[in-house]
Design an enzyme around this catalytic site. Sequence first.
Site, PDB file in Angstrom:
ATOM      1  N   HIS A  84       5.615  -9.844   6.755  1.00  0.00           N
ATOM      2  CA  HIS A  84       4.239  -9.495   6.457  1.00  0.00           C
ATOM      3  C   HIS A  84       3.510  -8.856   7.636  1.00  0.00           C
ATOM      4  O   HIS A  84       2.884  -7.825   7.462  1.00  0.00           O
ATOM      5  CB  HIS A  84       3.418 -10.626   5.851  1.00  0.00           C
ATOM      6  CG  HIS A  84       2.191 -10.067   5.192  1.00  0.00           C
ATOM      7  ND1 HIS A  84       2.216  -9.464   3.972  1.00  0.00           N
ATOM      8  CD2 HIS A  84       0.928  -9.919   5.638  1.00  0.00           C
ATOM      9  CE1 HIS A  84       1.028  -8.986   3.681  1.00  0.00           C
ATOM     10  NE2 HIS A  84       0.218  -9.244   4.660  1.00  0.00           N
ATOM     11  N   TYR A  97       0.991  -4.919   9.083  1.00  0.00           N
ATOM     12  CA  TYR A  97      -0.148  -4.657   9.961  1.00  0.00           C
ATOM     13  C   TYR A  97       0.251  -3.754  11.116  1.00  0.00           C
ATOM     14  O   TYR A  97      -0.582  -3.026  11.667  1.00  0.00           O
ATOM     15  CB  TYR A  97      -0.780  -5.966  10.438  1.00  0.00           C
ATOM     16  CG  TYR A  97      -1.319  -6.743   9.269  1.00  0.00           C
ATOM     17  CD1 TYR A  97      -2.369  -6.218   8.527  1.00  0.00           C
ATOM     18  CD2 TYR A  97      -0.746  -7.929   8.849  1.00  0.00           C
ATOM     19  CE1 TYR A  97      -2.830  -6.863   7.406  1.00  0.00           C
ATOM     20  CE2 TYR A  97      -1.203  -8.582   7.726  1.00  0.00           C
ATOM     21  CZ  TYR A  97      -2.248  -8.042   7.010  1.00  0.00           C
ATOM     22  OH  TYR A  97      -2.694  -8.677   5.893  1.00  0.00           O
ATOM     23  N   HIS A 146       1.433  -1.837  -5.481  1.00  0.00           N
ATOM     24  CA  HIS A 146       0.524  -2.261  -4.417  1.00  0.00           C
ATOM     25  C   HIS A 146       0.883  -1.608  -3.080  1.00  0.00           C
ATOM     26  O   HIS A 146       0.045  -0.997  -2.432  1.00  0.00           O
ATOM     27  CB  HIS A 146       0.564  -3.786  -4.303  1.00  0.00           C
ATOM     28  CG  HIS A 146       0.070  -4.321  -3.001  1.00  0.00           C
ATOM     29  ND1 HIS A 146      -1.259  -4.326  -2.655  1.00  0.00           N
ATOM     30  CD2 HIS A 146       0.723  -4.849  -1.937  1.00  0.00           C
ATOM     31  CE1 HIS A 146      -1.411  -4.844  -1.444  1.00  0.00           C
ATOM     32  NE2 HIS A 146      -0.217  -5.161  -0.992  1.00  0.00           N
ATOM     33  N   PHE A 147       2.149  -1.718  -2.677  1.00  0.00           N
ATOM     34  CA  PHE A 147       2.422  -1.257  -1.313  1.00  0.00           C
ATOM     35  C   PHE A 147       2.584   0.252  -1.208  1.00  0.00           C
ATOM     36  O   PHE A 147       2.596   0.785  -0.103  1.00  0.00           O
ATOM     37  CB  PHE A 147       3.558  -2.043  -0.638  1.00  0.00           C
ATOM     38  CG  PHE A 147       4.932  -1.888  -1.197  1.00  0.00           C
ATOM     39  CD1 PHE A 147       5.590  -0.681  -1.145  1.00  0.00           C
ATOM     40  CD2 PHE A 147       5.594  -2.991  -1.731  1.00  0.00           C
ATOM     41  CE1 PHE A 147       6.867  -0.547  -1.637  1.00  0.00           C
ATOM     42  CE2 PHE A 147       6.873  -2.865  -2.232  1.00  0.00           C
ATOM     43  CZ  PHE A 147       7.512  -1.635  -2.181  1.00  0.00           C
ATOM     44  N   HIS A 148       2.681   0.949  -2.347  1.00  0.00           N
ATOM     45  CA  HIS A 148       2.605   2.404  -2.230  1.00  0.00           C
ATOM     46  C   HIS A 148       1.160   2.844  -1.963  1.00  0.00           C
ATOM     47  O   HIS A 148       0.930   3.956  -1.496  1.00  0.00           O
ATOM     48  CB  HIS A 148       3.183   3.091  -3.470  1.00  0.00           C
ATOM     49  CG  HIS A 148       4.683   3.198  -3.417  1.00  0.00           C
ATOM     50  ND1 HIS A 148       5.514   2.219  -3.893  1.00  0.00           N
ATOM     51  CD2 HIS A 148       5.488   4.153  -2.904  1.00  0.00           C
ATOM     52  CE1 HIS A 148       6.780   2.568  -3.678  1.00  0.00           C
ATOM     53  NE2 HIS A 148       6.790   3.740  -3.083  1.00  0.00           N
ATOM     54  N   ARG A 152      10.730  -4.863 -10.404  1.00  0.00           N
ATOM     55  CA  ARG A 152      10.935  -3.855  -9.358  1.00  0.00           C
ATOM     56  C   ARG A 152      12.428  -3.783  -9.044  1.00  0.00           C
ATOM     57  O   ARG A 152      13.221  -4.512  -9.622  1.00  0.00           O
ATOM     58  CB  ARG A 152      10.155  -4.259  -8.103  1.00  0.00           C
ATOM     59  CG  ARG A 152      10.689  -5.520  -7.473  1.00  0.00           C
ATOM     60  CD  ARG A 152       9.816  -6.083  -6.382  1.00  0.00           C
ATOM     61  NE  ARG A 152       9.891  -5.295  -5.157  1.00  0.00           N
ATOM     62  CZ  ARG A 152       9.537  -5.771  -3.953  1.00  0.00           C
ATOM     63  NH1 ARG A 152       9.098  -7.006  -3.835  1.00  0.00           N
ATOM     64  NH2 ARG A 152       9.600  -5.020  -2.873  1.00  0.00           N
ATOM     65  N   ARG A 153      12.815  -2.910  -8.134  1.00  0.00           N
ATOM     66  CA  ARG A 153      14.168  -2.872  -7.568  1.00  0.00           C
ATOM     67  C   ARG A 153      15.274  -2.887  -8.603  1.00  0.00           C
ATOM     68  O   ARG A 153      16.241  -3.628  -8.498  1.00  0.00           O
ATOM     69  CB  ARG A 153      14.386  -4.086  -6.672  1.00  0.00           C
ATOM     70  CG  ARG A 153      13.426  -4.168  -5.554  1.00  0.00           C
ATOM     71  CD  ARG A 153      13.676  -5.411  -4.761  1.00  0.00           C
ATOM     72  NE  ARG A 153      13.476  -5.124  -3.355  1.00  0.00           N
ATOM     73  CZ  ARG A 153      13.692  -5.986  -2.398  1.00  0.00           C
ATOM     74  NH1 ARG A 153      14.113  -7.173  -2.664  1.00  0.00           N
ATOM     75  NH2 ARG A 153      13.487  -5.647  -1.156  1.00  0.00           N
TER      76      ARG A 153
END
Lengths: 192, 590
Positions: free
Chosen positions: B252, B256, B403-405, B466-467
């Site tokens: 995680h 950042y 989300h992470f795209h 996903r995946r």
Amino acid sequence: MEIHRYEKAWFVAGMVLIVGFIGTIAYGAVGPGIAMVDDSGGQVGATPIANGNWDAVDNFQEPGVYQSGENSYDVYIVAQRFAFNPGTGEPVRVPAGSEVTFYVASADVMHGFNIAGTNVNVMVAPGQVSKMTARFDEPATYGIICHEYCGAGHHDMAGTMEVVPQSEYDQEPSDGEDRERLRAALTYGGDR
Amino acid sequence: MATITPDESDTGTATDDQVIDEDRNAFVDKFPTEARLTRYTFLVAFVALGIGGLFGLIQALHRTGAFRGFVSSADYYTILTGHGVLLVLVFTTFFISGFFNWAITRSLDRGSVDPRVEYGGFAMLLVGTVLAAVAILGGLVDSVPLSADVLFTFYPPLQAHPAFYIGAALIVVGSWVVGLGWFRRFWAWRKTNADERIPLQAFMVLTTMVMWYVATIGIAIEVVVFLIPWSLGLISTPDPTLARTLFWFFGHPVVYFWLLPAYLAWYTIMPKLAGGRLFSDPLARIVFVLFVLLSTPVGFHHQYVDPGIPEGFKFVAMTNTMFLLLPSLLTAFTVVASLEHAGRQQGGDGYFGWLKTLPWGNPAFSGMALAGLMFAAGGFSGMINAGMNINYLVHNTLWVPGHFHLTVGTAFALTAMAASFWLVPQITGKRLQLRGVAAVQPYMWFLGMTLMSNAMHRAGLIGVPRRTAEPQYEAFNYAQTVGGYGEMRIQIALGGTLLFVALVMFLAVMFATILAGKGGDLRVNSEFPEPLSGAEDAPKVLDNLRLWAVFALLLVVLAYGFPIYSMIQSGALDPTIPAVPVSVAGWLPI
């Protein structure tokens, strides 16, 4: 240090939002009683399961559906590349209106166990038993998906779960011979 | 003599007049050695971005069923591994190395103490990348006995060729060495500037690196102590739960490490491009210190639905995660306030009139602004992910890549591209080429990502995982929702294609600029206007990096000490109850 008054207001609003979020989760745990998957399922070696040595493993001697109370059922499932036993060869069948506790163990690598569109959504780690309880009130057919990449055939690893009316469930006990055949297939055809 | 105001950028109409060097005031003229290193790192980053993006297009078309002719479904996972590793590890790490190298040089106004350190780190990054890339791409060629289709998360007991793990370790160690060069520069600066406040950009670089050193402890232990010896056949299978815990210890905070460089750009570059200045320097410092403290003790929120981990540890990680919203909310305020100030300086009025005066035709500005906007949306879906109980509904579904795209794939990637439009002329001494293409590029990315990401989020809610190469299943259908699953698939395929077009546009601009001739009026410089509220308003203790590092480590020990101890107590290091070793590489006898 000088802080603009709009900054201060924003800071306070942000903190209220954060504490509020934490509050809703705490309420979800004590109010509706949404429990997280934890370590209560215990541990189980992946090797005896993978070797087909079911009898050496408590509770996983015979994966399948067991009645544990008047309206409650225990479901033992083995996840192995690339099938759920039961689930893939024969559907998991439970009667409507029952409380179902799933015990899922992996015979090889990391898998996922998700009954698509429901709250039943856990990781299946080798060496651990994933235990999770859910209620199924209405008759329905659900898809079971392995959602953690487990190898080249990962996209073939799926199954179904049938929630059937109580009357129908009483008439059709699950077929023991099917399970024997599936178990043999899993033991020899685990890789591809 | 032409004067250059801080507000001008390289995207207005420029004259082709030859000007002499002292008028250019470009970074490359002042710090040629540092500029060269930044050029090298950017070059590798752009190549990784191109290949990783191509893999992304192949995935978008394959998993939606739009076109499955590139690879088999079994090889899809090799493409997926390449996409993940090349974009979130290689592209990010190289870009950040170059970007931070520029930022700390500019902000301390000081070159490297010993460039061999930074170049040594760069060499390690490069060797590591080549090793990992060869191991991954080997999976596509049957005659090569290498493979690493274990995805970016490489959970054991899925196993890759040792070259993959060694490459990954070298990338991490290389980033440590590059960071060491920056700290040495800071210490040298401190000797001659004992009482001065750390300049803001240097402060941001150094705090990010403190966070990074703490966060990479987990992955270093996982890879060096367990995975490399295991892949070489020296030890038995590591405990899957312990390995997963060590991975997410790093997994995680690494986001950042991607995000904070974008914050650096939003806080320091974007207000200048908009014709204004930063609203508050002290608040920016507080935000970065909060990230140092709270970034690492949150990893268990990726393991909410893992068995074998007591609920209490998950709850602690959840509260930490929620408080981590605070620095991002503060950032939203400061950045928008800075832009509003800029807009009002240019004569914008009313509640939203100031938005019209912002330089939307300048790709460096529009890219960063659109990236910030999408990050807000990604932040909201992140709040959902962090919610321990609703996480059940979205864990490992297509919601998560949706989300992470938005966060990594847009907040970081689009900001990096926008910053490149502004920075590459300064580190090469060449004018930006194909400006028309550049001006459209951020909007193309924004459109593609809007289509792809909203469809991914919605598909995740009905349980699409996903995946996976083939998310359609014969035995059952997903629950029907508004628009239906078919419409979402079309959006994902179309969005992925538009994103790839935007990527090609970006690379065309970059390579045209890099290959262009030198000279001409650059109309860019590295000067920044003073913030409205300057560093002198910030409490001195904020600059005490050692103190924050110690506090961060203390919080990590509190969050992870007991869980890891209890895992070891319950047999995580006991080789008699291993999982079955599964060799994906096929080179180890099993």
